[in-house]
Enzyme design. Structure first.
Site, PDB file in Angstrom:
ATOM      1  N   LYS A  77      15.045  33.858 -22.176  1.00 22.84           N
ATOM      2  CA  LYS A  77      13.898  32.938 -21.667  1.00 22.84           C
ATOM      3  C   LYS A  77      13.017  32.716 -23.071  1.00 22.84           C
ATOM      4  CE  LYS A  77      13.369  34.806 -16.942  1.00 22.84           C
ATOM      5  NZ  LYS A  77      12.768  35.814 -16.410  1.00 22.84           N
ATOM      6  N   GLN A 124       7.337  39.540 -15.735  1.00 26.46           N
ATOM      7  CA  GLN A 124       8.708  39.696 -15.261  1.00 26.46           C
ATOM      8  C   GLN A 124       8.865  40.279 -14.068  1.00 26.46           C
ATOM      9  OE1 GLN A 124      12.198  38.360 -16.193  1.00 26.46           O
ATOM     10  NE2 GLN A 124      12.870  39.450 -15.752  1.00 26.46           N
ATOM     11  N   ASP A 176       8.120  30.306 -11.810  1.00 20.83           N
ATOM     12  CA  ASP A 176       8.855  31.036 -10.795  1.00 20.83           C
ATOM     13  C   ASP A 176       9.069  30.653  -9.472  1.00 20.83           C
ATOM     14  OD1 ASP A 176      10.346  33.404 -11.880  1.00 20.83           O
ATOM     15  OD2 ASP A 176       8.773  34.580 -12.034  1.00 20.83           O
TER      16      ASP A 176
END
Ligand code: GUN
Length: 285
Positions: free
Chosen positions: A53, A97, A120
């Site tokens: 990322k 994460q 997300d």
């Protein structure tokens, strides 16, 4: 018949090219998309994802912050960092994460992220908006699945789509998105009876059940589009999807490989969500 390979790497590269051009335009207006990624602990898989990322941000010219925190980090400290990032004007997207260490409540953390920065698409408000068809930031892997199906040139309207798996991250949102495309959707999961018979009716088959090589040619209707969301690490260290790729090749119309199918799309959709969030933060469409 031999199926067409759906090349997620190529689709991903093409979308990233478009994003890069748009970023150049935004920067001329003084806007630099900014993404903050938080990693708590030492999970090896998570470390790799977070590194990818960060790399994508650099390649596309985004502002990037990566917060690597020890696994002893308290929930209070993590929530304080999220609060700080929620209020930071140069950050348009925040990603924590997962999985988190056991002493931290995942739900409290997801709920704390500002809805407009939830790239997300995991915040309950974004999930709810997806459900009712309102504008929302879409979860990255499901959005990538839909994009790959579209790129095969298939009109999903009226087609029978079968989703194997009912997770919050993939199965449920992918089903909603397929419905939005006017497909007729059936969801299967670990307790489904006659899964093979149902799966064999699918014009579009999305597999996200988390079992290596679970779907073979006996699950696939001739000519079907098969999207494999699985990422299973085998004992020999190799990566395997939920679909036995070689076995379904002779039956399906198009199939995604693992690796090189859905995987590359997830980070690309994250980058796209961050771009959308940055545009919205500056009052652009
Ligand atoms: N861990 C595995 N997949 C994901 C994802 O899509 N988002 C986050 N935040 N964590 C993950």
């Amino acid at each position: 018949m031999t199926a067409v390979k759906i090349d997620g790497k190529a689709v991903s590269a093409s979308i990233r090219g478009q994003i890069q051009e748009e970023v150049v335009g935004l920067k001329k207006q003084g806007i630099e998309p900014g993404l903050a990624v938080i990693l708590v602990g030492e999970d090896p898989g998570s470390k790799v994802y977070v590194g990818s990322k960060e790399k994508a941000c650099i390649e596309l010219g985004y502002y990037s912050e990566v917060h690597r925190l020890p696994d002893t980090t308290t929930e209070e400290a993590l929530l304080a960092l999220i609060d700080q990032l929620n209020n930071q004007a140069n950050i348009h997207g925040i990603l924590v994460q997962l999985p988190l260490p056991k002493h931290i409540h995942e739900k409290s953390v997801i709920d704390a992220i500002a809805v407009e920065k939830d790239v997300d698409g995991f915040h309950p408000i974004n999930v709810g908006n997806l459900m009712i068809g309102d504008d929302s930031l879409l979860p990255c892997t499901p959005a990538g699945v839909i994009e790959l199906i579209k790129r095969t040139g298939t009109d999903m309207a009226g087609k029978h789509a079968v989703v194997i798996g009912r997770s919050n991250i993939v199965g449920k949102p992918v089903s909603m998105l397929l419905q939005r495309e006017n497909a007729t959707v059936t969801m299967c999961h670990s307790r489904t009876l006659n899964m093979r018979e149902i799966s064999k009716q699918a014009d579009i088959l999305v597999v996200a059940i988390g079992r290596a090589n679970f779907v073979d040619h006996t699950y696939v209707k001739p000519g079907a589009i098969v999207i494999d969301v699985g990422m299973n690490r085998l004992d020999n260290g190799k990566l395997a999807g939920d679909v036995d790729y070689e076995d379904v090749l002779e039956v399906a119309g198009a199939v995604t490989p693992v690796p090189g199918g859905v995987g590359p799309m997830t980070i690309t959709m994250l980058m796209q969500n961050t771009l959308i969030a940055a545009r919205r933060a500056h009052g652009l469409k």
